[in-house]
Design a protein around this motif. Structure first.
Motif, short mmCIF file in Angstrom:
data_model
loop_
_atom_site.label_atom_id
_atom_site.label_comp_id
_atom_site.label_asym_id
_atom_site.label_seq_id
_atom_site.Cartn_x
_atom_site.Cartn_y
_atom_site.Cartn_z
N ALA A 18 31.87 -47.68 45.23
CA ALA A 18 32.79 -46.73 45.86
C ALA A 18 34.23 -47.20 45.71
O ALA A 18 35.14 -46.41 45.44
CB ALA A 18 32.44 -46.57 47.33
N PHE A 21 35.34 -46.61 42.22
CA PHE A 21 35.56 -45.18 42.03
C PHE A 21 36.92 -44.77 42.60
O PHE A 21 37.69 -44.04 41.97
CB PHE A 21 34.43 -44.41 42.74
N VAL A 25 40.20 -43.04 41.00
CA VAL A 25 40.83 -41.81 41.50
C VAL A 25 42.32 -42.02 41.69
O VAL A 25 43.14 -41.21 41.24
CB VAL A 25 40.17 -41.39 42.83
N LEU A 28 44.21 -42.26 38.47
CA LEU A 28 44.36 -40.94 37.85
C LEU A 28 45.47 -40.15 38.53
O LEU A 28 46.25 -39.45 37.88
CB LEU A 28 43.04 -40.19 37.94
N ALA A 34 49.18 -41.26 29.75
CA ALA A 34 47.90 -40.63 29.46
C ALA A 34 46.80 -41.65 29.21
O ALA A 34 45.67 -41.47 29.64
CB ALA A 34 48.04 -39.70 28.27
N MET A 37 45.57 -43.04 32.39
CA MET A 37 44.74 -42.04 33.09
C MET A 37 43.33 -42.03 32.50
O MET A 37 42.35 -41.90 33.24
CB MET A 37 45.39 -40.66 32.98
N PHE A 38 43.25 -42.19 31.19
CA PHE A 38 41.93 -42.26 30.55
C PHE A 38 41.14 -43.44 31.05
O PHE A 38 39.95 -43.34 31.35
CB PHE A 38 42.10 -42.41 29.05
N ILE A 41 39.68 -42.73 34.34
CA ILE A 41 38.46 -41.91 34.28
C ILE A 41 37.26 -42.78 33.91
O ILE A 41 36.18 -42.67 34.49
CB ILE A 41 38.63 -40.76 33.28
N MET A 44 36.03 -44.66 36.83
CA MET A 44 35.24 -43.81 37.73
C MET A 44 33.81 -43.67 37.22
O MET A 44 32.84 -43.81 37.97
CB MET A 44 35.88 -42.42 37.84
N LEU A 45 33.69 -43.40 35.90
CA LEU A 45 32.35 -43.21 35.35
C LEU A 45 31.54 -44.51 35.40
O LEU A 45 30.35 -44.51 35.70
CB LEU A 45 32.44 -42.70 33.91
N GLU A 78 33.53 -38.04 25.70
CA GLU A 78 34.70 -37.54 26.42
C GLU A 78 35.96 -38.23 25.95
O GLU A 78 36.99 -37.60 25.72
CB GLU A 78 34.50 -37.77 27.91
N VAL A 79 35.87 -39.56 25.81
CA VAL A 79 37.06 -40.30 25.40
C VAL A 79 37.47 -39.93 23.98
O VAL A 79 38.66 -39.81 23.68
CB VAL A 79 36.80 -41.81 25.54
N GLY A 82 39.32 -36.77 24.31
CA GLY A 82 40.59 -36.99 25.00
C GLY A 82 41.61 -37.66 24.11
O GLY A 82 42.78 -37.27 24.08
N ILE A 86 45.38 -36.53 22.93
CA ILE A 86 46.58 -37.36 23.07
C ILE A 86 47.32 -37.48 21.74
O ILE A 86 48.55 -37.38 21.68
CB ILE A 86 46.20 -38.77 23.58
N VAL A 98 52.61 -37.79 30.70
CA VAL A 98 52.15 -36.45 31.08
C VAL A 98 53.20 -35.66 31.85
O VAL A 98 53.10 -34.45 31.98
CB VAL A 98 50.83 -36.49 31.90
N ILE B 126 32.79 -30.65 27.45
CA ILE B 126 33.45 -31.29 26.31
C ILE B 126 33.76 -30.26 25.24
O ILE B 126 34.85 -30.28 24.64
CB ILE B 126 32.59 -32.46 25.78
N MET B 146 44.96 -31.04 27.57
CA MET B 146 45.14 -32.26 28.37
C MET B 146 44.83 -31.99 29.83
O MET B 146 44.08 -32.73 30.47
CB MET B 146 46.59 -32.73 28.21
N PHE B 149 41.23 -31.37 30.32
CA PHE B 149 40.46 -32.60 30.14
C PHE B 149 40.53 -33.46 31.39
O PHE B 149 39.51 -33.94 31.88
CB PHE B 149 41.00 -33.38 28.93
N ILE B 150 41.75 -33.67 31.90
CA ILE B 150 41.90 -34.55 33.08
C ILE B 150 41.15 -33.96 34.28
O ILE B 150 40.35 -34.64 34.93
CB ILE B 150 43.40 -34.72 33.42
N PHE B 154 37.59 -35.41 35.82
CA PHE B 154 37.62 -35.81 37.23
C PHE B 154 36.46 -35.14 37.97
O PHE B 154 35.69 -35.81 38.67
CB PHE B 154 38.96 -35.39 37.83
N ALA B 157 33.18 -36.65 36.98
CA ALA B 157 32.93 -37.95 37.59
C ALA B 157 32.49 -37.78 39.04
O ALA B 157 31.59 -38.49 39.50
CB ALA B 157 34.19 -38.82 37.51
N LEU B 160 28.94 -36.71 39.00
CA LEU B 160 28.08 -37.83 38.62
C LEU B 160 27.87 -38.77 39.81
O LEU B 160 26.75 -39.24 40.06
CB LEU B 160 28.71 -38.58 37.44
N PHE B 161 28.96 -39.02 40.56
CA PHE B 161 28.85 -39.86 41.75
C PHE B 161 27.87 -39.23 42.75
O PHE B 161 27.02 -39.92 43.33
CB PHE B 161 30.23 -40.01 42.39
#
Lengths: 106, 453
Positions: A18, A21, A25, A28, A34, A37-38, A41, A44-45, A78-79, A82, A86, A98, B126, B146, B149-150, B154, B157, B160-161
């Protein structure tokens, strides 16, 4: 024999994930670069991955660990997307801050 | 199950056609493939099975929604050929991403296991991130990609949590065990935290107030065909998946959860409509209208055991009207800097057919009879009244009246003044999609029993 999980308890893992995570958050929400921020994320994952693995051991059930594979693959996809976005932004405005993306509002 | 496999194979076939240099064949082959899959899916009606250890289930709900998604994707694919004319050498990418998006959408409604749900959600999201940023030379498209995506990652995630917490509480990803746990008294508190987080993430995806801030910006910046995808297909997928999740997750928290749903539904309707009143960009108007429609659709979540046909009817009415409207918007705003409402001035007089289709689509969204939008709202209000949510119905009707304001502003512009659009031959496919979508809309408006019966 006591496993490490029984010794320190499942709650500790929950708190740690937690916490991670929340770090993600806040990263972000507060950072404006940017790439950072990636990374937030990703944190978090990965916090969720940690929790899934901990629960998987806790329940003696392999499904949680299999799920982690899915979630890692998804995070990688995802990355990839992303980073492509960018790169496109960097080519257009020469920066990945950003705050400079303010064309759409109203 | 076979639907999902067929759709995924179709996406791969698209990429293979590109490899063998058959770009011209991609759109026709995909359209035929989608039509065949549609026929197959509808022929499954009546079966009730589960596959691969309950990973994927097939029942009335999944077949109905899968067919709707396939129809919508078919329209989008047909529009692709003309829309991507300037970048025709990349058409395989655009089309195959839409097909994979559809595969994600189908996985999202036919899941029997949270792993399947999560994979479907991510495939859908995606694909949409890519499509939103799919015009790399335009800064607006970049910004939309962008932002989406952000916000999207978010929300993913958070979902998923939530899934991890639900798993932690019961030790299984299977929806049937989740259903039992959500109705048993001895479930651990983590379960409810997890269920709430999944709901929050899904509300992000359907763009309900207060999680709607990304929607107008992303809708405006993304290429028009992507906006059409997001506002019809993606929204319907998300709401259907949210509906199905609700059935499994909110057993014990019924009362608190209902209060939350009522508040969010009222907020979405009101904020969406009032913000739409002061917009001058047609895409933004449709984005806010989508937010308010999300509010109406959330009403059907109040009783997940009974309202599935109502939600299905509403989603068809909304999605076909949106598709018809976007077919016209895409044509009118082709090669234009923005989608300002002034571009539509006099278009209805110059081209009565497409003008009439746009008018019909907007009237359906506003809820005027003979179009299915009216009956969709009518059924939803009727059921809300039966369940004694009078406040909700009052707000719903007030909002239907407000919504007429901005829909009629577009219609008024459409039929007044001199046309600013160049008068040239319109590709047949725009007529096909616009008329096809509006025909479905009016058809189920005249005979609602096809869907609800």
């Amino acid at each position: 024999m006591e496993t490490i999980l029984q010794e320190i308890g499942i709650e500790t893992y929950l708190y740690l994930s937690a916490l991670l995570f929340c770090i993600g958050v806040f990263g972000l929400l507060l950072r404006r670069n940017a790439i950072v921020m990636f990374m937030s994320i990703e944190i978090m994952l990965n916090a969720v991955n940690l929790m899934l693995v901990a629960f998987s051991t806790f329940h003696q059930d392999a499904a949680g660990q299999v799920f982690v594979f899915f979630s890692m693959a998804v995070a990688a996809a995802e990355v990839a997307v992303g980073l492509a976005v960018i790169v496109a932004i960097f080519r257009n405005i020469g920066s990945i801050d950003v705050d400079q993306l303010k064309n759409l509002k109203g | 199950m076979n639907t999902l496999i067929a759709i995924s194979l179709l996406g791969i076939l698209c990429l293979l056609l590109e490899v063998f240099n058959l770009r011209k064949a991609i759109v026709p082959v995909t359209a035929v493939g989608l039509a065949a899959t549609l026929v197959y899916t509808i022929s499954l009606l009546g079966t009730n099975t589960s596959h691969y250890n309950n990973m994927v289930v097939t029942n009335k709900f999944t077949i109905g929604f899968s067919s709707l998604f396939i129809v919508l994707t078919l329209f989008l694919v047909l529009l692709s050929a003309d829309f991507y004319q300037k970048t025709a050498h990349k058409i395989a990418d655009y089309v195959s991403i839409k097909i994979f998006l559809l595969a994600g959408g189908i996985a999202m409604v036919s899941f029997g296991n949270m792993a399947m749900f999560f994979l479907g959600l991510e495939i859908l999201s995606i694909s949409l991130y890519i499509l939103a940023g799919s015009n790399p030379l335009s800064l607006k498209s970049n910004e939309a990609g962008m932002k989406y995506f952000i916000m999207g990652s978010f929300a993913s995630a958070v979902i998923l949590f939530g899934i991890a917490l639900v798993y932690g509480a019961i030790g299984s990803f299977d929806v049937n065990q989740i259903y039992e746990a959500s109705h048993s008294a001895s479930t651990v508190d983590w379960f409810y935290i997890g269920a709430s987080m999944i709901s929050v993430g899904m509300l992000f995806k359907i763009a309900a107030v207060p999680f709607h801030f990304w929607a107008p910006d992303v809708y405006e910046g993304a290429p028009a065909l992507t906006t059409a995808t997001m506002s019809t297909l993606a929204k319907v997928v998300a709401i259907a998946a949210f509906f199905k999740l609700n059935r499994y997750l909110n057993g014990n928290m019924k009362e608190a959860y209902e209060v939350m749903l009522v508040v969010i539904a009222i907020l979405s309707m009101t904020v969406g409509n009032i913000m739409a009143l002061k917009q001058y960009n047609v895409k933004r108007i449709l984005a806010y209208s989508g937010i308010s429609h999300a509010g109406f659709m959330l009403v059907s979540l109040l009783n997940v055991n009974l309202y599935a046909p109502t939600l299905f009817y509403y989603t068809i009415a909304y999605a076909t009207a949106g598709m018809a409207a976007f077919a016209v918007v895409i044509y009118v705003c082709k090669d234009k800097e923005n989608e300002d409402i002034e571009h539509f001035r006099g278009f209805g007089k110059q081209n009565p057919v497409l003008g009439a289709v746009l008018t019909a689509a907007l009237l359906s969204m506003g809820g005027i009879p003979i179009f299915s939008g009216f009956f969709a709202k009518f059924f939803i209000f009727n059921e809300a009244l039966h369940s004694h949510y009078t406040v909700l119905v009052v707000f719903g009707i007030l909002n239907s009246i407000i919504a007429i304001g901005y829909y009629f502003r577009i219609i008024g512009t459409l039929f007044s003044g001199q046309s600013v659009t160049e008068n040239k031959k319109i590709p047949l496919v725009y007529y096909l999609v616009a008329l096809g979508a509006i025909a479905i809309n009016i058809g189920i408006g005249i005979l609602p029993s096809i869907i609800t019966g």
